[in-house]
Design a protein around this motif. Structure first.
Motif, PDB file in Angstrom:
ATOM      1  N   ALA A 227       0.059  -5.539  -9.388  1.00 27.15           N
ATOM      2  CA  ALA A 227      -0.543  -4.830 -10.416  1.00 27.15           C
ATOM      3  C   ALA A 227       0.035  -3.400 -10.800  1.00 27.15           C
ATOM      4  CB  ALA A 227      -1.973  -4.576 -10.098  1.00 27.15           C
ATOM      5  N   ASP A 228       0.006  -2.839 -12.003  1.00 23.47           N
ATOM      6  CA  ASP A 228       0.577  -1.677 -12.260  1.00 23.47           C
ATOM      7  C   ASP A 228       2.032  -1.386 -11.908  1.00 23.47           C
ATOM      8  OD1 ASP A 228      -1.808  -1.170 -13.368  1.00 23.47           O
ATOM      9  OD2 ASP A 228      -2.684  -0.261 -11.566  1.00 23.47           O
ATOM     10  N   ASN A 229       2.736  -2.456 -11.756  1.00 17.92           N
ATOM     11  CA  ASN A 229       4.205  -2.370 -11.462  1.00 17.92           C
ATOM     12  C   ASN A 229       4.369  -2.108 -10.130  1.00 17.92           C
ATOM     13  OD1 ASN A 229       5.513  -3.232 -14.227  1.00 17.92           O
ATOM     14  ND2 ASN A 229       4.887  -1.102 -14.801  1.00 17.92           N
ATOM     15  N   GLN A 230       3.627  -2.436  -9.266  1.00 23.22           N
ATOM     16  CA  GLN A 230       3.734  -2.139  -7.758  1.00 23.22           C
ATOM     17  C   GLN A 230       3.226  -3.551  -6.949  1.00 23.22           C
ATOM     18  OE1 GLN A 230       1.518   1.738  -7.184  1.00 23.22           O
ATOM     19  NE2 GLN A 230       3.870   2.569  -6.517  1.00 23.22           N
ATOM     20  N   LEU A 231       3.539  -3.609  -5.748  1.00 18.05           N
ATOM     21  CA  LEU A 231       3.381  -4.760  -5.180  1.00 18.05           C
ATOM     22  C   LEU A 231       2.931  -4.142  -3.605  1.00 18.05           C
ATOM     23  CD1 LEU A 231       6.210  -7.242  -5.674  1.00 18.05           C
ATOM     24  CD2 LEU A 231       4.284  -7.037  -6.723  1.00 18.05           C
ATOM     25  N   ARG A 232       1.613  -4.663  -3.448  1.00 17.00           N
ATOM     26  CA  ARG A 232       1.042  -4.084  -2.144  1.00 17.00           C
ATOM     27  C   ARG A 232       0.739  -5.143  -1.084  1.00 17.00           C
ATOM     28  NH1 ARG A 232      -0.863  -0.502  -5.808  1.00 17.00           N
ATOM     29  NH2 ARG A 232      -0.257   1.881  -5.517  1.00 17.00           N
ATOM     30  N   TYR A 233       1.241  -5.257   0.009  1.00 16.25           N
ATOM     31  CA  TYR A 233       1.047  -6.122   1.135  1.00 16.25           C
ATOM     32  C   TYR A 233      -0.092  -6.084   2.010  1.00 16.25           C
ATOM     33  CZ  TYR A 233       5.181  -8.387  -0.914  1.00 16.25           C
ATOM     34  OH  TYR A 233       6.252  -9.051  -1.652  1.00 16.25           O
ATOM     35  N   PHE A 234      -0.722  -6.645   2.530  1.00 18.23           N
ATOM     36  CA  PHE A 234      -1.763  -6.440   3.484  1.00 18.23           C
ATOM     37  C   PHE A 234      -2.307  -7.369   4.145  1.00 18.23           C
ATOM     38  CE2 PHE A 234      -2.990  -4.044  -0.342  1.00 18.23           C
ATOM     39  CZ  PHE A 234      -3.375  -2.946   0.104  1.00 18.23           C
ATOM     40  N   VAL A 235      -2.206  -7.050   5.671  1.00 17.47           N
ATOM     41  CA  VAL A 235      -2.427  -8.000   6.743  1.00 17.47           C
ATOM     42  C   VAL A 235      -3.838  -7.727   7.377  1.00 17.47           C
ATOM     43  CG1 VAL A 235      -1.766  -9.110   8.970  1.00 17.47           C
ATOM     44  CG2 VAL A 235      -0.028  -8.509   7.358  1.00 17.47           C
ATOM     45  N   ASP A 236      -4.697  -8.592   7.224  1.00 19.33           N
ATOM     46  CA  ASP A 236      -6.036  -8.208   8.131  1.00 19.33           C
ATOM     47  C   ASP A 236      -6.782  -6.764   7.427  1.00 19.33           C
ATOM     48  OD1 ASP A 236      -5.739 -10.738   9.247  1.00 19.33           O
ATOM     49  OD2 ASP A 236      -4.909  -9.574  11.161  1.00 19.33           O
ATOM     50  N   GLY A 237      -6.576  -6.804   6.391  1.00 20.48           N
ATOM     51  CA  GLY A 237      -7.175  -5.465   5.714  1.00 20.48           C
ATOM     52  C   GLY A 237      -6.358  -4.173   5.731  1.00 20.48           C
ATOM     53  N   VAL A 238      -5.232  -4.314   6.453  1.00 24.80           N
ATOM     54  CA  VAL A 238      -4.576  -3.111   6.630  1.00 24.80           C
ATOM     55  C   VAL A 238      -3.047  -2.991   6.013  1.00 24.80           C
ATOM     56  CG1 VAL A 238      -3.151  -1.695   8.274  1.00 24.80           C
ATOM     57  CG2 VAL A 238      -5.296  -2.581   9.143  1.00 24.80           C
TER      58      VAL A 238
END
Length: 326
Positions: A227-238
């Motif tokens: 979203a918003d031209n960014q990618l964010r990856y999370f593992v178990d909420g972190v």
């Protein structure tokens, strides 16, 4: 495009039929559909939400195919040269921690030769772009049989076809666990990789990646926000990684899981060895950002309503071919 950080109020409803609007090169925004496997008698639909969810509560690969999943049979990249890709590596089993829950298992095996190597991959339709992606997966550090040491790749990812070398519209977002190292890591490590494009021969890449060494054996909830031209990856909420606009996806992608060996990372042994990865569920909501906690709440809501499968993410118009290759 507007993104919402929290869920809208939703209603439980049966979805009957689909409204198809014509267009060219855009989403068919009026199409909604919801399907369940035979064991479920309810479906969920939001007030305009575009949701894909699968609990993998199947008894056969044929039932899974009825919900638009494909098992890869196409040979070629990535993996061991000459290896076979087959739905034979997909099976379903009761969850040892909850016998009422069904898991999907991928099984891949090798004796070090191409002709005796089987990789496993399955893919859902190519129609996904911005939004939140999530899956609950079980990674392993060791083979379930045979000697240890092969570089095995355990994954959850999205991808579009590569139309040409260094295609600027190519899109791919990956969670990849390397249980025995590889790609510059001497031991086990988790990779989050976002691709702008690549060329296979000779290999040339344009991507952003983040790695974290160490064991990720066991169950993990993987969440990816696009979203918003960014990618964010999370593992178990972190939060695990954040990648830039340069690698933000431009083409609709399919949702995929695969389990494969690297050619360069096979151990020097002709003994047969087998690796496995499990998947509990997969979830996507288009054009909205959900936290890992919100995803878990949504999955619990769907399960409490006995929704085993639902898909209200519309096809693009015209509908895109959905190869199960890369």
């Amino acid at each position: 495009m507007k993104y919402f950080s929290s869920l809208r109020t939703r209603h439980l409803a049966a979805v009957i039929g689909a409204l198809v609007l014509t267009g060219c090169g855009v989403r068919d925004g009026g199409s909604e559909q919801a399907t369940v496997v035979p064991s479920a008698d309810m479906t969920a639909s939001g007030t305009g939400d575009k949701i894909f969810f699968d609990d993998f509560s199947y008894q056969s690969l044929e039932a899974m195919a009825n919900n638009q999943w494909k098992a890869r049979s196409e040979t070629g990249h990535p993996g061991v040269t000459g290896a076979r890709w087959s739905g034979d590596g997909i099976s379903f089993l009761a969850d040892a921690e909850n016998p009422d829950n069904i898991l999907l298992r991928m099984t891949s095996s090798t004796d070090g030769s191409g002709e005796n190597t089987q990789h496993t991959q399955f893919c859902h339709q190519r129609k996904y772009l911005a939004g939140t992606y999530a899956a609950r997966v079980f990674f392993r550090d060791e083979p379930t049989s045979g000697p240890d040491g092969d570089q095995i790749i355990e994954t959850f990812y999205t991808i579009s076809p590569l139309k040409a070398d260094m295609d600027p519209d190519y899109s791919e977002m990956d969670f990849e666990y390397l249980a025995n190292g590889g790609w510059g890591e001497p031991d086990n490590a988790l990779f989050a990789t976002s691709w702008e494009t690549f060329k296979l021969n000779p290999f040339e890449k344009d991507n952003e990646y983040t790695t974290k060494p160490g064991s990720f054996s066991g169950w993990h909830t993987l969440v990816l926000q696009a979203a918003d031209n960014q990618l964010r990856y999370f593992v178990d909420g972190v939060q695990f990684a954040e990648h830039s606009e340069h690698v933000f996806p431009e083409e609709p992608m399919s949702i995929n899981f695969n389990l494969w060996f690297t050619q360069e990372g096979l151990i020097d042994s002709t003994e047969f060895r087998t690796y496995q990865q499990e998947v509990d569920w997969v979830y996507h909501i288009a054009d909205q950002v959900l936290s890992a906690e919100q995803v878990e709440q949504e999955v619990q809501r769907l399960r409490s309503q006995q929704v085993a499968f639902t898909d209200s993410v519309p096809d693009w118009s015209p509908k895109l071919e959905s190869p199960c290759g890369l």
